[in-house]
Write a protein that holds these residues in place. Structure first.
Motif, mmCIF file in Angstrom:
data_model
loop_
_atom_site.group_PDB
_atom_site.id
_atom_site.type_symbol
_atom_site.label_atom_id
_atom_site.label_comp_id
_atom_site.label_asym_id
_atom_site.label_seq_id
_atom_site.Cartn_x
_atom_site.Cartn_y
_atom_site.Cartn_z
ATOM 1 N N LEU A 258 0.802 -1.197 0.070
ATOM 2 C CA LEU A 258 0.077 0.167 -0.010
ATOM 3 C C LEU A 258 1.124 1.304 0.040
ATOM 4 O O LEU A 258 0.267 2.331 0.039
ATOM 5 N N MET A 259 2.312 0.996 -0.123
ATOM 6 C CA MET A 259 2.931 2.319 0.096
ATOM 7 C C MET A 259 2.803 3.273 -0.681
ATOM 8 O O MET A 259 2.556 4.760 -0.502
ATOM 9 N N LEU A 260 2.476 3.016 -2.120
ATOM 10 C CA LEU A 260 2.492 4.254 -3.201
ATOM 11 C C LEU A 260 1.185 4.872 -3.127
ATOM 12 O O LEU A 260 0.863 5.959 -3.318
ATOM 13 N N ALA A 261 0.257 3.914 -2.473
ATOM 14 C CA ALA A 261 -1.205 4.865 -2.094
ATOM 15 C C ALA A 261 -1.319 5.781 -0.867
ATOM 16 O O ALA A 261 -1.650 6.640 -0.658
ATOM 17 N N ALA A 262 -0.591 4.925 0.144
ATOM 18 C CA ALA A 262 -0.622 5.537 1.765
ATOM 19 C C ALA A 262 0.000 6.673 1.674
ATOM 20 O O ALA A 262 -0.497 7.667 2.518
ATOM 21 N N LEU A 263 1.308 6.989 1.281
ATOM 22 C CA LEU A 263 1.934 8.042 1.527
ATOM 23 C C LEU A 263 1.264 9.261 1.018
ATOM 24 O O LEU A 263 1.168 10.382 1.818
ATOM 25 N N GLN A 264 0.563 9.413 -0.329
ATOM 26 C CA GLN A 264 -0.046 10.579 -0.542
ATOM 27 C C GLN A 264 -1.243 11.114 0.346
ATOM 28 O O GLN A 264 -2.059 12.244 0.255
ATOM 29 N N VAL A 265 -1.879 9.880 1.085
ATOM 30 C CA VAL A 265 -2.917 10.320 2.155
ATOM 31 C C VAL A 265 -2.220 10.608 3.279
ATOM 32 O O VAL A 265 -2.666 11.647 4.076
ATOM 33 N N ASN A 266 -1.219 9.979 3.979
ATOM 34 C CA ASN A 266 -0.877 10.233 5.128
ATOM 35 C C ASN A 266 0.104 11.507 5.302
ATOM 36 O O ASN A 266 0.207 12.000 6.382
ATOM 37 N N MET A 267 0.575 12.119 4.190
ATOM 38 C CA MET A 267 1.509 13.252 4.261
ATOM 39 C C MET A 267 0.337 14.361 4.160
ATOM 40 O O MET A 267 0.606 15.487 4.390
ATOM 41 N N ARG A 268 -0.935 14.051 3.933
ATOM 42 C CA ARG A 268 -1.997 14.969 4.132
ATOM 43 C C ARG A 268 -2.692 14.713 5.454
ATOM 44 O O ARG A 268 -3.769 15.352 5.786
ATOM 45 N N GLY A 269 -1.886 13.934 6.381
ATOM 46 C CA GLY A 269 -2.683 14.023 7.718
ATOM 47 C C GLY A 269 -3.889 13.132 7.836
ATOM 48 O O GLY A 269 -4.840 13.003 8.759
ATOM 49 N N GLY A 270 -3.847 12.085 6.876
ATOM 50 C CA GLY A 270 -4.892 10.895 6.580
ATOM 51 C C GLY A 270 -6.077 11.467 5.643
ATOM 52 O O GLY A 270 -7.018 10.855 5.549
ATOM 53 N N ARG A 271 -5.955 12.701 5.313
ATOM 54 C CA ARG A 271 -7.052 13.294 4.138
ATOM 55 C C ARG A 271 -6.719 12.374 2.743
ATOM 56 O O ARG A 271 -5.487 12.398 2.279
ATOM 57 N N LEU A 272 -7.921 12.030 2.152
ATOM 58 C CA LEU A 272 -7.669 11.667 0.654
ATOM 59 C C LEU A 272 -7.544 12.952 -0.020
ATOM 60 O O LEU A 272 -7.696 14.008 0.348
ATOM 61 N N GLU A 276 -12.534 15.594 -7.165
ATOM 62 C CA GLU A 276 -12.519 16.508 -8.319
ATOM 63 C C GLU A 276 -14.084 16.657 -8.860
ATOM 64 O O GLU A 276 -14.962 16.619 -8.152
ATOM 65 N N GLU A 277 -14.011 17.245 -9.856
ATOM 66 C CA GLU A 277 -15.494 17.928 -10.259
ATOM 67 C C GLU A 277 -16.691 16.875 -10.191
ATOM 68 O O GLU A 277 -17.718 17.115 -10.228
ATOM 69 N N ASN A 278 -16.169 15.422 -10.670
ATOM 70 C CA ASN A 278 -17.221 14.457 -10.452
ATOM 71 C C ASN A 278 -17.553 13.880 -9.189
ATOM 72 O O ASN A 278 -18.258 13.014 -9.030
ATOM 73 N N GLY A 279 -16.806 14.293 -8.233
ATOM 74 C CA GLY A 279 -17.292 14.113 -6.817
ATOM 75 C C GLY A 279 -16.343 12.965 -6.247
ATOM 76 O O GLY A 279 -16.634 12.412 -5.177
ATOM 77 N N ARG A 280 -15.559 12.571 -6.935
ATOM 78 C CA ARG A 280 -14.709 11.305 -6.590
ATOM 79 C C ARG A 280 -13.114 11.965 -6.048
ATOM 80 O O ARG A 280 -12.630 12.985 -6.996
ATOM 81 N N SER A 281 -12.705 11.111 -5.361
ATOM 82 C CA SER A 281 -11.279 11.487 -5.083
ATOM 83 C C SER A 281 -10.339 10.469 -5.960
ATOM 84 O O SER A 281 -10.647 9.208 -6.002
ATOM 85 N N TYR A 282 -9.168 10.696 -6.137
ATOM 86 C CA TYR A 282 -8.037 9.846 -6.970
ATOM 87 C C TYR A 282 -6.582 9.769 -6.454
ATOM 88 O O TYR A 282 -6.215 10.886 -6.105
ATOM 89 N N LEU A 283 -6.112 8.775 -6.321
ATOM 90 C CA LEU A 283 -4.751 8.424 -5.855
ATOM 91 C C LEU A 283 -4.008 8.173 -7.148
ATOM 92 O O LEU A 283 -4.284 7.747 -8.194
ATOM 93 N N LYS A 284 -2.690 8.935 -7.072
ATOM 94 C CA LYS A 284 -1.814 8.818 -8.255
ATOM 95 C C LYS A 284 -0.683 7.608 -7.775
ATOM 96 O O LYS A 284 -0.336 7.438 -6.963
ATOM 97 N N ILE A 285 -0.242 7.133 -8.695
ATOM 98 C CA ILE A 285 0.499 5.872 -8.714
ATOM 99 C C ILE A 285 1.632 6.361 -9.424
ATOM 100 O O ILE A 285 1.720 6.221 -10.713
ATOM 101 N N PRO A 286 3.021 6.572 -8.860
ATOM 102 C CA PRO A 286 4.068 7.015 -9.987
ATOM 103 C C PRO A 286 4.713 5.564 -10.608
ATOM 104 O O PRO A 286 5.258 4.770 -9.846
ATOM 105 N N VAL A 287 4.567 5.515 -11.685
ATOM 106 C CA VAL A 287 5.130 4.182 -12.412
ATOM 107 C C VAL A 287 6.733 4.268 -12.650
ATOM 108 O O VAL A 287 7.241 5.318 -12.971
ATOM 109 N N ASN A 288 7.427 3.150 -12.485
ATOM 110 C CA ASN A 288 8.595 3.140 -12.476
ATOM 111 C C ASN A 288 9.465 4.008 -11.477
ATOM 112 O O ASN A 288 10.604 4.228 -11.939
ATOM 113 N N ALA A 289 8.659 4.358 -10.504
ATOM 114 C CA ALA A 289 9.603 5.234 -9.532
ATOM 115 C C ALA A 289 10.285 4.454 -8.553
ATOM 116 O O ALA A 289 11.567 4.959 -8.093
ATOM 117 N N PHE A 290 10.035 3.087 -8.297
ATOM 118 C CA PHE A 290 11.218 2.355 -7.509
ATOM 119 C C PHE A 290 11.494 1.171 -8.418
ATOM 120 O O PHE A 290 10.544 0.512 -9.175
#
Length: 290
Positions: A258-272, A276-290
């Motif tokens: 869950l690392m690539l998903a979790a850090l972008q949430v936890n560096m916001r204090g647990g906020r997703l 966005e405009e359609n009412g959904r939240s999205y997670l980014k996954i950096p491809v080939n970063a590791f």
């Protein structure tokens, strides 16, 4: 005259999906308590977020008749989302973490390519400095800056108990990895030595348990037991030995799922991420970063 530290009541709750131990630590005199390192359930297959673990912690609080004064994270976790915001919504208690979280934000802002993300401590109600003291009920609590696993990790010392997050695991398992961005094995060794300088009878509560050999889940040890039994400390008595051992072991470990998903949430204090405009939240996954 030396006074004996208060022995807080500690209730652990284990999440087998992430091998995480979450805690409620309470002052026996007042019934005031803190929740430490709570998990927000996340299914990576469906993208669904649920609150079973957080609700179990609230169940402990309700059964005991306690009042939550703090919601505390020891560091921005890489293996699970933090449920601190959900718990704050339920209890009104302030959320806190170590002040070096800004260094984690700087690293992961670049990894996720978030040019508009504003680095800062404003995602939390309070950020603790090394050596800072606070109260849980009438109990004295203090913070030890404990970097190495992450650059932002802290230990909470509450009475005769220390919540050591991902520095030390149970004495039959060893110590935490130090190869995440911002991690450092030498820093981790020095943090472990500072924790082990606490009185031998200090109770140590770990952030994960991996049940070696299939034994039952365990999360409590003491300074004395760690000194006598921890295999990594016995195999690597010096900092140089430890860095060599840790570096070799870390090179063989996979990234947490869950690392690539979790850090972008936890560096916001647990906020997703923002909806966005359609009412959904999205997670980014950096491809080939590791």
């Amino acid at each position: 005259m030396t006074t004996t530290p208060t022995a807080p009541i500690v209730r652990g709750h284990y999440d087998p999906a992430t091998f995480s131990v979450q805690y409620v630590v309470a002052d026996p005199a007042t019934g005031k308590c803190a929740i430490i390192d709570p998990v927000l359930d996340f299914d990576p297959n469906s993208g669904k977020v649920t609150t079973e673990n957080a609700d179990a912690l609230l169940g402990i609080v309700a059964r005991e008749g306690w009042t939550v004064e703090w919601i505390l994270d020891t560091h921005p976790h890489a293996d699970h989302f933090s449920s601190a915001i959900y718990l704050q919504q339920k209890t009104g208690a302030p959320r806190a973490i170590g002040e070096k979280v800004v260094e984690v934000q700087k690293i992961w802002k670049e990894i996720y390519h978030l040019p508009d993300f504003e680095v800062g401590t404003g995602f939390w109600d309070h950020t603790f400095a090394d050596g800072e003291t606070f109260k849980i009920g009438e109990m004295d609590a203090r913070v030890i800056y404990s970097p190495g696993h992450t650059i932002a990790s802290i230990t909470y010392v509450v009475g005769d108990a220390a919540f050591v997050h991902d520095t030390l695991f149970q004495p039959d398992f060893g110590t935490a990895r130090a190869d995440f961005p911002g991690g450092d094995a030498g820093m981790l060794y020095r943090s472990i030595m500072e924790i082990l300088a606490l009185p031998d009878e200090t109770r140590l509560f770990t952030g994960h348990d991996y049940q070696p050999g299939g034994r039952d889940v365990a999360w409590e040890s003491t300074v004395a037991r760690q000194k006598a039994e921890n295999p990594h400390l016995k195999q690597a008595p010096t900092e140089a030995d430890y860095v060599a051992l840790r570096t070799k072991r870390d090179a063989e470990l996979p990234l947490p799922k869950l690392m690539l998903a979790a850090l972008q949430v936890n560096m916001r204090g647990g906020r997703l991420p923002d909806v966005e405009e359609n009412g959904r939240s999205y997670l980014k996954i950096p491809v080939n970063a590791f």
